[in-house]
Motif scaffolding. Structure first.
Motif, PDB file in Angstrom:
ATOM      1  N   LYS A 115       0.832  -1.210   0.000  1.00 43.74           N
ATOM      2  CA  LYS A 115       0.000   0.000   0.000  1.00 43.74           C
ATOM      3  C   LYS A 115       0.867   1.261   0.000  1.00 43.74           C
ATOM      4  N   THR A 116       1.991   1.201   0.715  1.00 43.84           N
ATOM      5  CA  THR A 116       2.876   2.369   0.740  1.00 43.84           C
ATOM      6  C   THR A 116       3.479   2.592  -0.655  1.00 43.84           C
TER       7      THR A 116
ATOM      8  N   GLU B  59       1.929   1.786  -3.459  1.00 42.07           N
ATOM      9  CA  GLU B  59       0.838   2.343  -4.282  1.00 42.07           C
ATOM     10  C   GLU B  59       0.757   3.861  -4.098  1.00 42.07           C
TER      11      GLU B  59
ATOM     12  N   ILE C  29       1.159   6.750  -6.932  1.00 39.29           N
ATOM     13  CA  ILE C  29       0.227   7.873  -7.175  1.00 39.29           C
ATOM     14  C   ILE C  29       1.009   9.193  -7.168  1.00 39.29           C
TER      15      ILE C  29
ATOM     16  N   LEU D 178       1.026  11.951   4.955  1.00 34.29           N
ATOM     17  CA  LEU D 178       0.557  10.699   5.579  1.00 34.29           C
ATOM     18  C   LEU D 178       1.456  10.302   6.761  1.00 34.29           C
TER      19      LEU D 178
ATOM     20  N   ILE E 272      -8.936   2.401  -0.996  1.00 34.07           N
ATOM     21  CA  ILE E 272      -8.252   1.222  -0.445  1.00 34.07           C
ATOM     22  C   ILE E 272      -6.779   1.553  -0.172  1.00 34.07           C
ATOM     23  N   THR E 273      -6.180   2.318  -1.074  1.00 37.27           N
ATOM     24  CA  THR E 273      -4.770   2.703  -0.895  1.00 37.27           C
ATOM     25  C   THR E 273      -4.605   3.598   0.337  1.00 37.27           C
TER      26      THR E 273
ATOM     27  N   ASN F  22      -2.586   2.476   3.693  1.00 35.63           N
ATOM     28  CA  ASN F  22      -1.433   3.221   4.193  1.00 35.63           C
ATOM     29  C   ASN F  22      -1.564   3.534   5.674  1.00 35.63           C
TER      30      ASN F  22
ATOM     31  N   ALA G 295      -0.839   0.302   7.481  1.00 36.81           N
ATOM     32  CA  ALA G 295       0.602   0.029   7.476  1.00 36.81           C
ATOM     33  C   ALA G 295       1.324   0.879   8.517  1.00 36.81           C
ATOM     34  N   ARG G 296       0.793   2.055   8.798  1.00 36.82           N
ATOM     35  CA  ARG G 296       1.435   2.963   9.761  1.00 36.82           C
ATOM     36  C   ARG G 296       0.828   2.835  11.163  1.00 36.82           C
TER      37      ARG G 296
END
Lengths: 128, 210
Positions: free
Chosen positions: A42-43, A45, A49, B126, B148-149, B153, B156-157
């Protein structure tokens, strides 16, 4: 001409993040649709972007991205264990990531027959 | 085992976070989901002033806007935070969309350029936010890759997340769809524009921050 470029996981697994992004965006900016085995973190992705935004111009309007990934919400314990094991063994290798140029995807959305038309055109050319 | 370890790390993180007196609350989401409308609602409720301008045209917010020292109260509970309104995160920006909406070509190109920079800045931020409110337009499909991204993220953090299903005043709004898309998070349905369920939003914020 609509071109799909398949990128196997083995082609990107050893690349650094910058290299991965450069490779993926390079293909998409050439008006091709990337079909990549596996998925980005995800990071990653988010970085894709970010890099996409930095590349936007009057010609390149951005990307559309979709990740096809086996559902985690399995019902039985057996299935849960199976998917957990697959996740452990395969990691980001599971699933498929499709990335396309935004303008091309917009055209396809407007006219979904375009894929069939272009595929048919390709077949005819091959026959010749 | 991994799950237990993950929960332990998350708990340690939360405990450290609880000791913080002040935190940074980021509003994230796709363009036109109502982030600035919600930011304005919060700052009007607690500071008596607006935070930014809103428009039906996407990418109205193209720069990070920070409003410092907002204190919200509910009974004996109190939260103090800096509110960070971010530009909508998108994977594509086409200046021609602005032209079609009636803007001049020159202005459209300028807006598109600023919007791309805004997305880059939003992603950079972020790493700097302590709590995130994901603002989604409840009339739109929540399963977009951008949503979703963003949520991935945050996961993940290990950043605490509250999902807001905005625009519930509209007939097409579907909170259940948003809840189904993100079952691991608290989802609160609000209308930032008209203030519907805004008290539930504050309560949910207290709950997420702990």
């Amino acid at each position: 001409m609509l071109t799909l470029q398949f990128i196997p996981y083995s082609d990107i697994e050893s690349l650094t993040l910058d290299q991965k992004i450069k490779k993926l965006l390079g293909v998409v900016k050439n008006e091709k649709i990337v079909v990549m085995e596996g998925r980005l973190k995800k990071t990653e992705e988010a970085e894709l972007i970010k890099a996409t935004m930095e590349n936007i111009s009057n010609k390149f309007k951005g990307i559309e991205i979709s990740v096809v990934y086996p559902e985690n919400k399995t019902e039985t314990l057996g299935k849960k264990l199976k998917s957990g094991l697959a996740e452990l063994l395969l990691g980001e290798r599971q699933g498929l990531t499709v990335i396309g140029p935004a303008t091309l995807i917009k055209e396809i959305k407007k006219n979904p027959d375009k894929i069939q038309l272009l595929t048919a055109e390709k077949k005819r050319k091959r026959k010749k | 085992m991994i799950d237990i370890l993950h929960k332990f790390v998350a708990k340690v993180f939360r405990d450290i976070f609880k000791k913080k007196k002040h935190f940074k609350l980021g509003l994230y989401g796709p363009p036109n989901s109502g982030k600035t409308t919600l930011a304005n609602r919060v700052t009007e409720d607690w500071l008596g002033e607006k935070m930014g301008s809103v428009s039906k045209m996407p990418h109205e917010t193209r720069e990070i806007v920070v409003k410092e020292q907002i204190n919200i109260k509910s009974g004996k509970k109190e939260l103090s935070f800096n509110l960070i309104d971010t530009p909508g995160i998108a994977t594509k920006i086409d200046y021609e969309d602005f032209v079609k909406a009636g803007m001049s070509v020159k202005k459209s190109k300028k807006r598109a350029k600023e919007a791309t920079k805004g997305v880059v800045d939003a992603i950079k931020w972020l790493d700097d936010v302590d709590v995130v409110v994901i603002v989604l337009d409840a009339t739109q499909d929540p399963y977009s890759q951008v949503n979703i991204t963003i949520i991935g993220n945050m996961q993940a953090r290990d950043t605490p997340v509250l999902v807001v299903a905005n625009k519930v005043d509209l007939k097409k709004a579907d909170i259940k769809k948003v809840q189904a898309a993100f079952p691991q998070y608290d989802v609160v349905g609000i209308s930032a524009k008209y203030g519907n369920n805004i008290d539930e939003f504050y309560e949910a914020l207290f709950a997420v921050v702990g």
